[in-house]
Design a protein around this motif. Structure first.
Motif, PDB file in Angstrom:
ATOM      1  N   GLY A 289       0.791  -1.233   0.000  1.00  0.00           N
ATOM      2  CA  GLY A 289       0.000   0.000   0.000  1.00  0.00           C
ATOM      3  C   GLY A 289       0.814   1.268   0.000  1.00  0.00           C
ATOM      4  N   LYS A 290       1.501   1.542  -1.079  1.00  0.00           N
ATOM      5  CA  LYS A 290       2.266   2.780  -1.184  1.00  0.00           C
ATOM      6  C   LYS A 290       1.323   3.977  -1.274  1.00  0.00           C
ATOM      7  CE  LYS A 290       6.237   0.531  -3.362  1.00  0.00           C
ATOM      8  NZ  LYS A 290       7.149   0.497  -4.523  1.00  0.00           N
ATOM      9  N   ALA A 291       1.844   5.137  -0.883  1.00  0.00           N
ATOM     10  CA  ALA A 291       1.015   6.340  -0.808  1.00  0.00           C
ATOM     11  C   ALA A 291       0.357   6.665  -2.142  1.00  0.00           C
ATOM     12  CB  ALA A 291       1.874   7.523  -0.335  1.00  0.00           C
ATOM     13  N   GLU A 292       1.055   6.413  -3.258  1.00  0.00           N
ATOM     14  CA  GLU A 292       0.517   6.753  -4.572  1.00  0.00           C
ATOM     15  C   GLU A 292      -0.767   5.998  -4.889  1.00  0.00           C
ATOM     16  OE1 GLU A 292       4.971   5.968  -5.358  1.00  0.00           O
ATOM     17  OE2 GLU A 292       3.608   5.782  -3.642  1.00  0.00           O
TER      18      GLU A 292
ATOM     19  N   SER B 267       7.626   6.538   2.794  1.00  0.00           N
ATOM     20  CA  SER B 267       6.428   5.771   2.456  1.00  0.00           C
ATOM     21  C   SER B 267       6.736   4.392   1.883  1.00  0.00           C
ATOM     22  CB  SER B 267       5.582   6.555   1.433  1.00  0.00           C
ATOM     23  OG  SER B 267       6.307   6.765   0.237  1.00  0.00           O
ATOM     24  N   SER B 268       8.005   4.095   1.603  1.00  0.00           N
ATOM     25  CA  SER B 268       8.345   2.799   1.032  1.00  0.00           C
ATOM     26  C   SER B 268       8.213   1.715   2.095  1.00  0.00           C
ATOM     27  CB  SER B 268       9.772   2.815   0.473  1.00  0.00           C
ATOM     28  OG  SER B 268      10.712   2.799   1.536  1.00  0.00           O
ATOM     29  N   PRO B 269       8.048   0.444   1.679  1.00  0.00           N
ATOM     30  CA  PRO B 269       7.874  -0.628   2.666  1.00  0.00           C
ATOM     31  C   PRO B 269       9.003  -0.717   3.690  1.00  0.00           C
ATOM     32  CG  PRO B 269       7.306  -1.409   0.477  1.00  0.00           C
ATOM     33  CD  PRO B 269       7.899  -0.048   0.304  1.00  0.00           C
TER      34      PRO B 269
ATOM     35  N   CYS C  26      15.537 -10.362  10.325  1.00  0.00           N
ATOM     36  CA  CYS C  26      15.898  -8.965  10.084  1.00  0.00           C
ATOM     37  C   CYS C  26      15.798  -8.174  11.392  1.00  0.00           C
ATOM     38  CB  CYS C  26      14.977  -8.360   9.029  1.00  0.00           C
ATOM     39  SG  CYS C  26      15.449  -6.693   8.521  1.00  0.00           S
ATOM     40  N   PRO C  27      16.828  -7.442  11.762  1.00  0.00           N
ATOM     41  CA  PRO C  27      16.752  -6.641  12.991  1.00  0.00           C
ATOM     42  C   PRO C  27      15.922  -5.379  12.768  1.00  0.00           C
ATOM     43  CG  PRO C  27      18.824  -6.222  11.874  1.00  0.00           C
ATOM     44  CD  PRO C  27      18.124  -7.301  11.073  1.00  0.00           C
ATOM     45  N   GLY C  28      15.613  -4.697  13.838  1.00  0.00           N
ATOM     46  CA  GLY C  28      14.943  -3.409  13.711  1.00  0.00           C
ATOM     47  C   GLY C  28      13.442  -3.483  13.623  1.00  0.00           C
ATOM     48  N   ASP C  29      12.855  -4.672  13.760  1.00  0.00           N
ATOM     49  CA  ASP C  29      11.407  -4.838  13.730  1.00  0.00           C
ATOM     50  C   ASP C  29      10.756  -4.133  12.543  1.00  0.00           C
ATOM     51  OD1 ASP C  29       8.980  -5.787  14.656  1.00  0.00           O
ATOM     52  OD2 ASP C  29       8.613  -4.020  15.912  1.00  0.00           O
ATOM     53  N   PRO C  30      11.127  -4.497  11.306  1.00  0.00           N
ATOM     54  CA  PRO C  30      10.513  -3.841  10.137  1.00  0.00           C
ATOM     55  C   PRO C  30       9.032  -4.172  10.052  1.00  0.00           C
ATOM     56  CG  PRO C  30      11.774  -5.747   9.448  1.00  0.00           C
ATOM     57  CD  PRO C  30      12.068  -5.557  10.910  1.00  0.00           C
ATOM     58  N   PRO C  31       8.226  -3.281   9.481  1.00  0.00           N
ATOM     59  CA  PRO C  31       6.780  -3.532   9.380  1.00  0.00           C
ATOM     60  C   PRO C  31       6.492  -4.714   8.469  1.00  0.00           C
ATOM     61  CG  PRO C  31       7.400  -1.625   8.064  1.00  0.00           C
ATOM     62  CD  PRO C  31       8.610  -2.004   8.857  1.00  0.00           C
ATOM     63  N   PRO C  32       5.337  -5.361   8.641  1.00  0.00           N
ATOM     64  CA  PRO C  32       5.003  -6.493   7.774  1.00  0.00           C
ATOM     65  C   PRO C  32       4.759  -6.041   6.344  1.00  0.00           C
ATOM     66  CG  PRO C  32       3.120  -5.872   9.109  1.00  0.00           C
ATOM     67  CD  PRO C  32       4.279  -5.078   9.617  1.00  0.00           C
ATOM     68  N   ILE C  33       4.870  -6.972   5.428  1.00  0.00           N
ATOM     69  CA  ILE C  33       4.571  -6.725   4.014  1.00  0.00           C
ATOM     70  C   ILE C  33       3.112  -7.106   3.796  1.00  0.00           C
ATOM     71  CG2 ILE C  33       5.180  -7.322   1.644  1.00  0.00           C
ATOM     72  CD1 ILE C  33       7.900  -8.344   2.877  1.00  0.00           C
ATOM     73  N   VAL C  34       2.311  -6.164   3.350  1.00  0.00           N
ATOM     74  CA  VAL C  34       0.889  -6.410   3.119  1.00  0.00           C
ATOM     75  C   VAL C  34       0.606  -6.207   1.634  1.00  0.00           C
ATOM     76  CG1 VAL C  34      -1.480  -5.803   3.743  1.00  0.00           C
ATOM     77  CG2 VAL C  34       0.370  -5.566   5.436  1.00  0.00           C
ATOM     78  N   GLU C  35       0.456  -7.297   0.909  1.00  0.00           N
ATOM     79  CA  GLU C  35       0.201  -7.223  -0.530  1.00  0.00           C
ATOM     80  C   GLU C  35      -1.304  -7.147  -0.784  1.00  0.00           C
ATOM     81  OE1 GLU C  35       2.278  -6.905  -2.961  1.00  0.00           O
ATOM     82  OE2 GLU C  35       4.211  -7.352  -1.985  1.00  0.00           O
TER      83      GLU C  35
END
Length: 333
Positions: free
Chosen positions: A166-169, A222-224, A280-289
């Motif tokens: 869900g990118k901003a565009e 705004s990128s994943p 992956c360190p840093g607790d990146p947000p999940p990928i929601v396709e």
């Protein structure tokens, strides 16, 4: 004063004066870059194809196909026409195939979906099976997404959908979406890389990266991966940029580099003993396709069928279904 005839000659040709059969032949000609193969694709004789090419050359005032080193290449004008012809033909096919009732088992309609190569690897086979099971005559054009179109609403008027996070565009008026599946980010390194099994943010800051689809100027918020990048003290040191998620591990193997990629895709390389997949360190947000489409298609029976097929294909990947299944199993145990 100039003559009216000269001004009239410069006006666009009216639709009534155009032979739409030429448009179909033009599409195949630009695809194949060969008159004989284009004729076979359209189903006409060689003389008919040659006559159609002659008419197209007169209409555009251009050769379109130019001989070069024993084969044919597109002229500069033909190269400009190629990306314009595809969506026009697709729109016309949708227009003339529209009926009060859509019958998937009897239809030969073509649908166009835009998705990253990662999504193709993850979803493509199941989508193909679902479509073939209920509508073997339906055609699919799966286009590889490298970056989002500049005008999202206009692009979604010309194609059937985009599968993307869900990118901003994509959050534009008139654009609808449905969640398909989720994934998580992992890191991939060479087997002999001395880095610990438990990575830290400092490791990401010091190691050279392989980065797919790296935008100019770095990752926007705004990128994943924007939130993870914001936690790094320094910008990643990019050693390799590659326009493919699928190709990323090939530029990690045998080096001291690191890449961050989707877990579902990383699993495709689990048979390789020369690579390690790490959390992956840093607790990146999940990928929601999600599947994104234009609201103008809401009442299109064929498009509604397509959305259902895509959702069914993604169902085995849906983390919510998997969680519900585990919960039911635990409750019955």
């Amino acid at each position: 004063m100039g003559s009216g005839r000269g001004n009239a000659a410069r006006r666009p040709a009216s639709l009534a004066s155009l032979d739409l059969n030429l448009l179909v032949f033009l599409r195949e000609l630009l695809r194949e870059r060969n008159v004989t193969r284009a004729a076979e694709r359209v189903g006409v004789s060689q003389p008919t194809a040659s006559a159609a090419l002659a008419r197209l050359r007169r209409h555009f005032g251009d050769e379109l196909l130019v001989r070069s080193r024993g084969s044919f290449v597109l002229s500069p004008l033909a190269a400009q026409l190629a990306p314009q012809v595809e969506p026009v033909c697709a729109s016309l096919e949708r227009l003339f195939s529209t009926s009060a009732e859509f019958r998937p088992a009897e239809s030969d309609r073509e649908f166009t979906l835009l998705m990253a190569d990662y999504v193709l690897v993850t979803l493509g086979e199941q989508l193909s099976r679902e479509m073939f099971k209920t509508a073997p005559g339906i055609r699919l054009h799966a286009k590889v997404l490298q970056k989002l179109p500049a005008d999202i609403p206009e692009a979604l008027r010309l194609i059937d959908g985009i599968v993307s996070v869900g990118k901003a565009e994509l959050h534009a008026p008139g654009i609808h979406s449905v969640e398909l599946f989720r994934d998580r980010w992992v890191c991939i390194v060479d087997r002999d890389n001395p880095v610990s099994e438990r990575l830290e943010l400092a490791d990401l800051e010091r190691m050279p990266w392989v980065v797919p689809h790296h935008p100019d100027g770095g990752y926007p918020p705004s990128s994943p991966l924007g939130p993870l990048m914001a936690r790094l003290a320094t910008h990643p040191r990019v050693a390799v940029r590659v326009d493919s998620y699928r190709a990323t591990p090939y530029f990690v193997a045998g080096t001291d580099r690191i890449a961050i990629m989707q877990h579902r895709l990383a699993r495709q390389f689990r048979g390789r003993a020369d690579l390690r997949v790490l959390e992956c360190p840093g607790d990146p947000p999940p990928i929601v396709e999600k599947l994104w489409w234009h609201e103008e298609r809401e009442t299109d029976e064929g498009h509604r069928w397509l959305r259902g097929v895509v959702e069914r294909a993604a169902r085995p990947l849906d983390h919510r279904n998997a969680l519900a299944a585990r919960t039911r199993h635990a409750a019955s145990a």
